[in-house]
Design a protein around this motif. Structure first.
Motif, short mmCIF file in Angstrom:
data_model
loop_
_atom_site.label_atom_id
_atom_site.label_comp_id
_atom_site.label_asym_id
_atom_site.label_seq_id
_atom_site.Cartn_x
_atom_site.Cartn_y
_atom_site.Cartn_z
N UNK A 1 -5.21 16.83 -0.90
CA UNK A 1 -4.67 15.61 -0.10
C UNK A 1 -3.36 14.99 -0.86
N UNK A 2 -4.33 14.55 -2.41
CA UNK A 2 -4.33 13.62 -3.40
C UNK A 2 -2.89 14.01 -4.14
N UNK A 3 -2.63 16.07 -3.98
CA UNK A 3 -1.23 17.02 -4.94
C UNK A 3 -0.50 16.80 -3.04
N UNK A 4 -0.93 16.16 -2.21
CA UNK A 4 -0.25 16.53 -1.01
C UNK A 4 1.23 15.07 -1.55
N UNK A 5 0.24 14.08 -1.69
CA UNK A 5 0.44 12.70 -1.96
C UNK A 5 1.91 12.51 -2.54
N UNK A 6 1.12 13.30 -3.56
CA UNK A 6 1.90 13.54 -4.84
C UNK A 6 3.53 14.03 -3.97
N UNK A 7 3.73 15.00 -3.85
CA UNK A 7 4.76 15.99 -3.11
C UNK A 7 5.80 15.81 -2.87
N UNK B 1 6.19 12.14 -1.95
CA UNK B 1 6.36 11.36 -3.44
C UNK B 1 7.80 10.99 -3.75
N UNK B 2 7.51 12.51 -4.55
CA UNK B 2 8.15 13.43 -5.83
C UNK B 2 9.67 14.08 -4.45
N UNK B 3 8.83 14.57 -3.99
CA UNK B 3 10.39 15.25 -2.66
C UNK B 3 10.96 14.37 -2.19
N UNK B 4 10.73 13.34 -1.96
CA UNK B 4 11.57 12.01 -1.28
C UNK B 4 11.54 10.82 -2.03
N UNK B 5 11.64 10.94 -3.07
CA UNK B 5 12.01 9.96 -4.29
C UNK B 5 11.40 8.46 -4.21
N UNK B 6 10.53 8.16 -3.80
CA UNK B 6 9.70 7.29 -3.50
C UNK B 6 9.25 6.36 -4.34
N UNK B 7 9.10 7.13 -5.13
CA UNK B 7 8.51 6.03 -6.71
C UNK B 7 8.64 5.17 -6.90
N UNK B 8 10.51 5.34 -6.59
CA UNK B 8 11.06 4.50 -7.37
C UNK B 8 10.85 2.71 -7.08
N UNK B 9 10.36 2.25 -5.92
CA UNK B 9 10.71 1.99 -4.65
C UNK B 9 8.93 1.07 -4.91
N UNK B 10 7.55 2.17 -5.78
CA UNK B 10 6.48 1.63 -5.40
C UNK B 10 6.51 0.61 -6.69
N UNK B 11 5.59 -0.46 -6.60
CA UNK B 11 4.92 -1.18 -8.30
C UNK B 11 4.00 -0.91 -8.71
N UNK C 1 0.66 -1.24 -0.42
CA UNK C 1 0.41 -0.39 -0.24
C UNK C 1 0.69 1.38 -0.32
N UNK C 2 0.24 2.57 -0.94
CA UNK C 2 1.16 3.46 -1.20
C UNK C 2 0.37 4.52 -0.32
N UNK C 3 -0.46 4.52 0.34
CA UNK C 3 -1.07 5.76 1.05
C UNK C 3 -0.08 6.38 1.83
N UNK C 4 -1.12 7.13 3.20
CA UNK C 4 -0.12 7.80 3.89
C UNK C 4 1.10 7.05 4.60
N UNK C 5 0.79 5.75 5.00
CA UNK C 5 1.01 5.59 6.02
C UNK C 5 2.18 4.73 5.27
N UNK C 6 1.88 3.53 4.11
CA UNK C 6 2.76 3.49 3.42
C UNK C 6 3.95 4.24 2.70
N UNK D 1 -1.64 5.31 -8.31
CA UNK D 1 -1.13 6.31 -7.63
C UNK D 1 -0.74 6.64 -6.49
N UNK D 2 -0.30 7.48 -5.66
CA UNK D 2 -0.21 7.57 -3.98
C UNK D 2 -1.86 7.44 -3.72
N UNK D 3 -1.55 8.09 -2.51
CA UNK D 3 -2.25 8.37 -1.63
C UNK D 3 -3.80 8.00 -0.76
N UNK D 4 -3.44 6.57 -1.50
CA UNK D 4 -4.24 5.01 -0.66
C UNK D 4 -5.80 6.25 -0.67
N UNK D 5 -6.46 6.64 0.22
CA UNK D 5 -8.22 6.74 0.52
C UNK D 5 -8.20 8.02 -0.47
#
Length: 541
Positions: free
Chosen positions: A87-93, A95-105, A15-20, A41-45
């Motif tokens: 909220x979805x924009x924040x989750x995407x920010x 994910x991008x700011x901390x370069x998390x997408x490279x870990x997510x499938x 899961x790539x929601x806020x906790x993930x 995409x990220x953001x979960x709920x």
């Protein structure tokens, strides 16, 4: 070139929601991490729920990450209670700011998992054919993720469009001139009703159980309010963790029954006009534990409904009879006012239940209705649904779904006996949605990561729990719930929203400080309630 055998990782995050997202960030610092996410995409709920009116009911400056000071200072929320797009924009920010997408499938849900007791590693399989082997699994699957769709017959016959609110198109829907059915009056139905009513030619809202809701008080975020929070974030994050719901709500010390009717009304009017949706539930110290005090608040809310809705019969149908707060309190912008519109009809689906779809719409036990669009705001197979739908096989060959057939069992809401090295975030029997979930999730992930790092440093290969520890924790959960009015209503809190679903109260409502104390003391007390298995000794060369 094809790889031989499964891919190797230290940690799998589901899961790539806020906790993930935070789990990836925290654990990748010392471990190889891969995350599997059902959506694209990220953001979960806040990725799935794009229905009209979707909005958080916690003040945005609180409902945000606290792990990075620069992030706290740079991000700007547009409103007190942010809408889904923000909220979805924040989750995407993040994910991008901390370069998390490279870990997510993405678009790649986990379908099955098996624990190998010989290697003390999980084999994780996904819909896209991935086979990953990892020591640790962090299930950040979300308490409200698995949609609940009614099994009424004839859905294939309906000639219009049917969709659950979690399936709302990203591009939106034009309901102008449409005959619309909205089924359900939980938080989703309450938020969506006013907006759909403005668009549709006619809206029929099918209500099985009426909802308590109060005005959201939403408005653009005041710059001084924002600046004050940003100047005091560190202190306030600590204060939040010491409050019952991880939110800086005023908690009075006086009973409703100690006040005169005039004082009661003055206090409740202030709460009704406040900027926090849950202030009614904390207007007095005993709203959730004393039925007589609760009824003072409930009757105040019912009188608000009667004062807003012009048709007396409709108003009474909208007045709940269960204790306020026993089901989740809604917040809205014009929900009750919508029933004063000529193009809105309330249908009592309690006395005349829906029995089937038809080619033209819906049939109840008393009437048939014609629609162009049917929207299912019917909620979720909450708390346990997302985990139960994955075939998770533990050391004894049993699956999680089998273990939870008669209700969820966990220790501290974090682990399931027989499922070693599998940690849940916001799992069954945690505070979950009874606490502000981003900050509470951060705390749970830090606690989990600390355990993993400690066990690895000590050469521990496996951590599990026991049925006895699960039983002890279930007693704590039940004892906390028994002291409140929560058991006086059927809701997703106690699994009564899903026909045939078994289980008692699924949320720990003793307060987040008590929950964290129990977790912290268990680890500090020599991993009380856990079973640790060391790495096998290596023979000398």
């Amino acid at each position: 070139m094809a790889q031989d055998g499964p891919e190797q990782f230290d940690v799998v995050v589901i899961g790539a929601g806020f906790s993930g997202l935070y789990a990836i960030h925290r654990l990748r610092q010392q471990h190889s991490v891969v995350c599997f996410e059902t959506g694209d995409g990220v953001g979960g709920t806040w990725y799935w729920n794009r229905y009209p009116g979707a909005r958080v009911d916690i003040i945005s400056v609180e409902y945000s990450y606290g792990f990075d000071e620069a992030l706290q200072q740079e991000w700007r929320w547009p409103e007190y209670f942010s809408a889904q797009p923000a909220l979805e924009e924040y989750a995407n920010h993040v994910a991008d700011r901390f370069d998390l997408r490279k870990h997510i499938r993405f678009s790649n849900p986990v379908t099955r998992m098996r624990f190998d007791g010989k290697t003390n590693r999980w084999h994780v399989h996904t819909a896209n054919g991935d086979h990953v082997e990892a020591r640790w699994v962090i299930a950040a699957t979300g308490a409200l993720h698995a949609p609940n769709e009614p099994a009424w017959p004839g859905r294939e016959l309906f000639q219009g469009q049917v969709l659950h609110t979690t399936q709302w198109p990203r591009e939106g829907m034009d309901l102008t001139g449409k005959r619309v059915a909205l089924i359900g009056t939980g938080s989703t139905g309450v938020q969506a009703t006013p907006i759909i009513a403005e668009q549709a030619a006619h809206l029929h809202l099918f209500q099985r159980t009426p909802a308590y809701s109060m005005p959201s008080g939403n408005r653009p975020l005041d710059p001084e309010f924002e600046a004050d929070w940003k100047a005091n974030y560190a202190e306030r994050r600590q204060q939040m963790l010491q409050t019952w719901g991880v939110s800086l709500i005023d908690y009075p010390t006086y009973s409703a029954l100690d006040c005169t009717p005039e004082q009661q009304n003055e206090i409740l009017e202030k709460a009704w006009r406040s900027k926090n949706a849950f202030q009614l539930l904390t207007a007095f110290s005993d709203v959730m534990v004393n039925p007589a005090a609760n009824n003072v608040v409930a009757e105040f809310a019912r009188n608000k409904i009667r004062g807003i809705v012009k048709d007396p019969k409709t108003a009474e149908l909208l007045c709940p009879t269960y204790p306020i707060g026993a089901k989740r309190l809604g917040n809205d912008k014009g929900y009750y006012e919508a029933f004063n519109r000529d193009n809105v009809t309330l249908v009592d689906a309690k006395s005349a239940p829906i029995v089937a779809f038809t080619a033209k719409g819906l049939r109840t036990t008393e009437a048939e209705y014609e629609f162009d669009v049917i929207i299912l705001a019917t909620g979720f197979d909450a708390v346990t649904g997302a985990m139960s739908r994955i075939a998770i096989e533990g050391v004894d060959g049993q699956t999680v779904a089998e273990r939870w057939r008669d209700g969820p069992t966990t220790y501290l809401g974090a682990m399931i006996a027989g499922m070693p090295n599998l940690f849940m975030i916001h799992g069954p029997l945690t505070p979950a949605a009874q606490a502000q979930m981003i900050t509470a999730g951060e705390w749970q992930i830090n606690w989990t990561a600390d355990i993993i790092e400690d066990l690895e440093s000590r050469g521990v290969a496996r951590i599990d729990t026991t049925p006895e520890a699960e039983q002890w924790w279930a007693q704590q959960v039940d004892a906390a719930a028994a002291m409140t009015v929560h058991n006086l209503a059927d809701s997703w809190y106690n699994a009564k929203n899903i026909e045939g679903k078994k289980g008692g109260f699924m949320i720990y409502i003793g307060g987040f400080p008590e929950y964290t104390r129990a977790c912290t003391e268990a680890v500090a007390g020599g991993y009380r309630g856990f079973v640790l298995t060391p790495e096998p000794a290596t023979a000398p060369a």
